[in-house]
Each structure stands twice: as structure tokens, then as C-alpha cells.
Design an enzyme around this catalytic site. Sequence first.
Site, PDB file in Angstrom:
ATOM      1  CB  SER A 235      23.981  13.502  40.643  1.00 58.25           C
ATOM      2  OG  SER A 235      24.975  13.462  39.631  1.00 58.25           O
TER       3      SER A 235
ATOM      4  CE1 TYR B  68      20.167  15.401  37.326  1.00 59.63           C
ATOM      5  CE2 TYR B  68      22.571  15.465  37.362  1.00 59.63           C
ATOM      6  CZ  TYR B  68      21.382  14.757  37.485  1.00 59.63           C
ATOM      7  OH  TYR B  68      21.412  13.411  37.791  1.00 59.63           O
TER       8      TYR B  68
END
Length: 250
Positions: free
Chosen positions: A141, A156
Site C-alpha cells: 500500500s 497497517y
Amino acid sequence: PLLLQDKVAIVTGGAGRNGLGYASARMLAAHGARVAILDLEQADPAAAAAELGPQHIGLVADVTDKASCVAAAGEVLKRLGRIDVLLNNAGITQPIKTLDITGANYDAVLDVNLRGTLYMSQAAIPSMREQKSGAIVCISSVSAQRGGGILGGPHYSAAKAGVLGLAKAMAREFGGDNIRVNCITPGLIATDINKGKIPEDKRAAILDSIPLGCIGEPNDVAGCVVFLASDLSKYCTGITVDVNGGMLIH
Ligand code: NAD
């Protein structure tokens, strides 16, 4: 011939019809691959695979569970004969700030995103090694690169940064077996993971920060998956492809 003729691809977390995994499965199939969609039971991977066509299969598999990954890879080998492509796509996120991250939050996010990428790769690599070819694509990401995307918490970002390191190390380790390992770092792509979660008052500022001026679509990621899964990218390993509309130019 099609780009992925005679190839077999596994897509983890591939059952969500609005997700990056399903869009990738569909595009891999359109380029000739037979696809095994792996996902949790509640996501009904068999139904998702059936929608793609009768040559594809859906398997219930939890990527956080090593035995489940090994069983799924075994089933793919039994039913489809080989594993050429592994797309490590399964992921979850939580919008939590550093001081609020509990041990359980940390475990949940690290387990699916990072441990799952390791376990599923461990399950697929032996047969790739035997056939002396394979392409592993891991979904990281932009959050890993800039320290927070828009919705994910620091754990995350850490998990997705871990995916980048793991993938590069595997690329180095298995290059000699002709197994390529590459990552995609999506920016903001409209899927269920962020649906309804982008505050309206932030939307304009977010769009302003994206040179291409729009949020991405799952097919924008799927196109890169097909590139990294196929021989179009046969001299690429250990690379990271940004699919973010220019949100992070570095
Ligand atoms: P999504 O929620 O639609 O897809 C995630 C899928 O993973 C779901 O089908 C879910 O059932 C599955 N899954 C969850 N836990 C699992 C487990 N333990 N085992 C197997 N499958 C499991 O979201 P998405 O946006 O399509 O996300 C796909 C990937 O892309 C994720 O890794 C996510 O972190 C990453 N990503 C998304 C964006 C974005 O903007 N959408 C941006 C960057 C990265």
C-alpha cells in the site's frame, strides 16, 4: 496466444466482487489463466469463481493459518495441476491511532497482511521451485511508503511495509529458481475496504493531492497484476509498482 495461456493463478482474498482481488482474478482469467480464488468462508469463494467460469475454482482458506494455506495449495495442484502465479491480496485495515493500538489490533492486522503473505508464499513456492518458474505479486500500500494512507492506522503501515521487505527478500532468495516476486502499492482505490469511510469534507483535499485528479478503480490495479504475473515483466523482480494516480511521486 493469450498472455497467461496454460497458467494457473491463485488469488487470496479474491471473492469480494468490488475488491482488487476479484478484479485481478477476472483480468487474469481474461488473459487465459485458470484461477483459484481463496477467501474466508463468509466471502463464498466458490460462488465468485463460478461467476468467472467453470474452469476456475474457489476454495475456503484463511491466510493467517499455515495449515489452511498448505491445504489450499495442495487442492489447487490436485485440481488445476500447477501454480504459476500467486497474488497475495488478502488484507484488512483499521483506522486506529498509535496510542490506541491494542495487542489484538496489532495481531489482527499483521496476521492477515504480513503473516498471510508469508504463509501463502511458503505454500506455493515448493511447486514453483520444482517447475523452475513462478510469479508472486504482493499487494502492499502507499500507506507503507508515506506512513499512513488515508484510512489505515500505523500498524497497517507497518504490516504493508513489512510486505515490501518480505517480498524483496524472497525475490533475492528465489531468483535462481526463476521465481519472481514483486509488489504493487495502490493508493486510494474504490473498494469495500474504504466504502463510505472517506469523510466528505476531506474528499476535495484528497482529490487535490492526486495529480491524475481521481480515485482509482480495481481494474487499475488488476492491469499491473497481469503485467507482473506474465512474461511481459520477465526481467522484473523485487520491484514495487505504484498505482496511485501520482499521489506519491518519489
Ligand atoms: P476488500 O476488503 O474488498 O478485500 C479484502 C479481501 O480479503 C476480502 O475478500 C476478505 O474476505 C479477504 N480476507 C480478509 N481476511 C482474510 C483471511 N484471513 N484469509 C483470506 N482472505 C481474507 O478490500 P480491497 O481494497 O480489495 O483490498 C485488497 C488488498 O488491497 C488488501 O491487501 C488491501 O490492504 C490492499 N489495498 C487496498 C487499497 C484501497 O484503496 N482499496 C489501497 C492499498 C492497498
